[in-house]
Design an enzyme around this catalytic site. Sequence first.
Site, PDB file in Angstrom:
ATOM      1  CG  PHE A   6      -2.065  -0.874   1.231  1.00  0.00           C
ATOM      2  CD1 PHE A   6      -3.327  -0.408   0.894  1.00  0.00           C
ATOM      3  CD2 PHE A   6      -1.910  -2.209   1.564  1.00  0.00           C
ATOM      4  CE1 PHE A   6      -4.425  -1.265   0.890  1.00  0.00           C
ATOM      5  CE2 PHE A   6      -3.000  -3.077   1.564  1.00  0.00           C
ATOM      6  CZ  PHE A   6      -4.264  -2.596   1.220  1.00  0.00           C
ATOM      7  CG  ASP A   7       1.123   5.763  -2.019  1.00  0.00           C
ATOM      8  OD1 ASP A   7       2.298   5.985  -1.657  1.00  0.00           O
ATOM      9  OD2 ASP A   7       0.340   6.658  -2.389  1.00  0.00           O
TER      10      ASP A   7
END
Length: 217
Positions: A6-7
């Site tokens: 995940f960013d």
Amino acid sequence: MYTAFFDLDGTLTNPKPGITRCIQYALERLGYPVPHEDDLVWCIGPPLHASFKEFVGTDELAHRALELYRERFRDVGLYENEVYAGIEETLSAVAASGRRMFVATSKPKIYADRIIEHFDLGRHFEHVFGSELDGTRADKAELLAYALGQTRVDPARAVMIGDRSHDVTGARKNGMTAIGVLYGYGTLTELTEAGAHHLCAAHPDVVPHCAVLAGSP
């Protein structure tokens, strides 16, 4: 089973006030025109040195601008941030199948760690991968290559979830599946042109995509 990366900015949290105010602070200190915060949202996500260079013109001045940015960010701007409503439930749902989960952000790891800790998100992730203060691994493709190597994850069984084109291109360069989220700071056109495999209008939409991927042969 797929592993999910995940960013951070624009994907897990909304960092607009902190990032834009710190950019304004740096530009003001250098004597440059200070744009309205709404005119600075394009800077959220990509490596900041390159964004500052667009304003000041040279690597040397961009480096100084980044120093000034961090002067305010490390104690104030870092906390001018909020978790997207419901993101905890989404992360819990993605994790429910037992898949591995990591954060992969262009933000310096020293700051990303503090943000993840501040918002009590660390329990969802094995590790946070970020850049170094000297710019090492600020490029998302380089960062993801490093993260895949460190975790020994097969890129063909990994997904990158982020809101900007560099998340998508970084994933594709490493042979990962790219999921673009539209609730952050990237546009539909940006993510589509970058080659996102899947698009999600809201973060709960990530869950069924990950479920389908996990069931793929």
